[in-house]
Scaffold this motif. Structure first.
Motif, PDB file in Angstrom:
ATOM      1  N   VAL A   1     -12.962 -39.067  21.348  1.00 40.10           N
ATOM      2  CA  VAL A   1     -11.959 -38.067  20.959  1.00 40.10           C
ATOM      3  C   VAL A   1     -12.360 -36.669  21.430  1.00 40.10           C
ATOM      4  N   ALA A   2     -13.643 -36.451  21.669  1.00 41.71           N
ATOM      5  CA  ALA A   2     -14.141 -35.128  22.072  1.00 41.71           C
ATOM      6  C   ALA A   2     -13.419 -34.579  23.291  1.00 41.71           C
ATOM      7  N   ILE A   3     -12.978 -35.454  24.186  1.00 42.98           N
ATOM      8  CA  ILE A   3     -12.327 -34.982  25.413  1.00 42.98           C
ATOM      9  C   ILE A   3     -10.804 -34.920  25.284  1.00 42.98           C
ATOM     10  N   ALA A   4     -10.301 -35.083  24.068  1.00 45.25           N
ATOM     11  CA  ALA A   4      -8.855 -34.937  23.866  1.00 45.25           C
ATOM     12  C   ALA A   4      -8.428 -33.549  24.333  1.00 45.25           C
ATOM     13  N   ALA A   5      -7.286 -33.490  24.963  1.00 44.97           N
ATOM     14  CA  ALA A   5      -6.805 -32.218  25.515  1.00 44.97           C
ATOM     15  C   ALA A   5      -6.343 -31.274  24.409  1.00 44.97           C
ATOM     16  N   VAL A   6      -6.668 -30.003  24.576  1.00 48.49           N
ATOM     17  CA  VAL A   6      -6.135 -28.938  23.722  1.00 48.49           C
ATOM     18  C   VAL A   6      -5.494 -27.904  24.640  1.00 48.49           C
ATOM     19  N   ARG A   7      -4.598 -27.141  24.077  1.00 45.71           N
ATOM     20  CA  ARG A   7      -3.899 -26.116  24.857  1.00 45.71           C
ATOM     21  C   ARG A   7      -4.867 -25.037  25.315  1.00 45.71           C
ATOM     22  N   GLN A   8      -4.831 -24.726  26.601  1.00 51.17           N
ATOM     23  CA  GLN A   8      -5.655 -23.637  27.125  1.00 51.17           C
ATOM     24  C   GLN A   8      -5.045 -22.318  26.650  1.00 51.17           C
TER      25      GLN A   8
ATOM     26  N   GLN B   1     -10.282 -26.741  27.797  1.00 50.31           N
ATOM     27  CA  GLN B   1      -9.081 -27.491  27.413  1.00 50.31           C
ATOM     28  C   GLN B   1      -9.441 -28.819  26.762  1.00 50.31           C
ATOM     29  N   ARG B   2     -10.654 -28.891  26.172  1.00 46.53           N
ATOM     30  CA  ARG B   2     -11.112 -30.092  25.472  1.00 46.53           C
ATOM     31  C   ARG B   2     -11.273 -29.790  23.997  1.00 46.53           C
ATOM     32  N   LEU B   3     -11.114 -30.797  23.167  1.00 47.67           N
ATOM     33  CA  LEU B   3     -11.268 -30.634  21.728  1.00 47.67           C
ATOM     34  C   LEU B   3     -12.681 -30.191  21.356  1.00 47.67           C
ATOM     35  N   VAL B   4     -13.696 -30.843  21.940  1.00 48.96           N
ATOM     36  CA  VAL B   4     -15.091 -30.524  21.612  1.00 48.96           C
ATOM     37  C   VAL B   4     -15.832 -30.156  22.889  1.00 48.96           C
ATOM     38  N   ASN B   5     -16.473 -28.989  22.875  1.00 48.72           N
ATOM     39  CA  ASN B   5     -17.275 -28.491  23.988  1.00 48.72           C
ATOM     40  C   ASN B   5     -18.666 -28.184  23.462  1.00 48.72           C
TER      41      ASN B   5
ATOM     42  N   ALA C   1      -6.899 -26.668  16.741  1.00 52.68           N
ATOM     43  CA  ALA C   1      -8.060 -25.818  17.012  1.00 52.68           C
ATOM     44  C   ALA C   1      -8.982 -26.519  18.010  1.00 52.68           C
ATOM     45  N   MET C   2     -10.092 -25.878  18.304  1.00 50.67           N
ATOM     46  CA  MET C   2     -11.090 -26.393  19.235  1.00 50.67           C
ATOM     47  C   MET C   2     -12.465 -26.252  18.587  1.00 50.67           C
ATOM     48  N   VAL C   3     -13.428 -27.094  18.997  1.00 47.52           N
ATOM     49  CA  VAL C   3     -14.789 -27.059  18.468  1.00 47.52           C
ATOM     50  C   VAL C   3     -15.761 -26.744  19.598  1.00 47.52           C
TER      51      VAL C   3
END
Length: 188
Positions: A5-12, A43-47, A155-157
């Motif tokens: 799930v860590a690489i799920a896309a999030v809005r940039q 643009q990833r959920l977890v970085n 959100a993003m982590v």
């Protein structure tokens, strides 16, 4: 599950060009600027930001928080193992000219002492960034809950850690695994 799930896309929320422009003229060195720019445009959920002690992780995250706020992308919420570490993180951000809400993990997650129950987490909104300091020391259970909150709230982590740091007392190491499997930003 969390590693996938860590690489799920999030809005940039900050473009690569805007990140580079905002970092021009800062006191960050080349590797710090590159890491900060990458995290700003992520643009990833977890970085993950991986760096040995003394390379400027806290300084980079303080600059990140200032620019994130300036770009009106959302809030930056710092999560630490202890209340004292949360206070130090907030002070560093303030010295960099950024506002950063900080909480220890139990406060953020709303844990009730001596119980498996919670009161509910601190409110999180779209565009917020949850910065998990010393992420290698966070239990897998807490890391999963943080990622679930971020995903549900838009959100993003960002997990920051020293590769030589001790691991979690509980089952942990998931941020190390995410960094190994999906890559990370590194300071030298």
């Amino acid at each position: 599950f969390l590693v996938d799930v860590a690489i799920a896309a999030v809005r940039q929320r900050v473009s690569t060009a805007a990140a580079a422009a905002a970092l021009a003229g800062t006191d960050l060195d080349y590797s710090q600027r590159e890491a900060c720019a990458g995290l700003l445009a992520a643009q990833r959920l977890v970085n993950c930001l991986v760096a040995p002690a003394g390379t400027g992780k806290t300084h980079v995250m303080a600059a990140f928080a200032r620019i994130w706020e300036d770009q009106q992308a959302g809030r930056v919420i710092g999560l630490t193992a202890s209340t004292n570490a949360a206070r130090i993180m907030a002070d560093e951000a303030r010295r960099a000219g950024a506002r950063m809400e900080t909480y220890n993990l139990a406060q953020f997650l709303g844990k009730i002492k001596d119980s498996d129950k919670t009161r509910g987490h601190v409110p999180v909104y779209p565009g917020d960034v949850l910065v998990v300091d010393e992420a290698s020391q966070v239990s897998t259970e807490d890391a999963l809950r943080i990622a679930q909150i971020a995903r549900q709230c838009g959100a993003m982590v960002i997990g920051t850690f020293d590769p030589e740091q001790l691991g979690s007392v509980d089952a942990g190491g998931v941020f190390r695994l995410i960094a190994a499997r999906h890559g990370s930003y590194r300071l030298t």
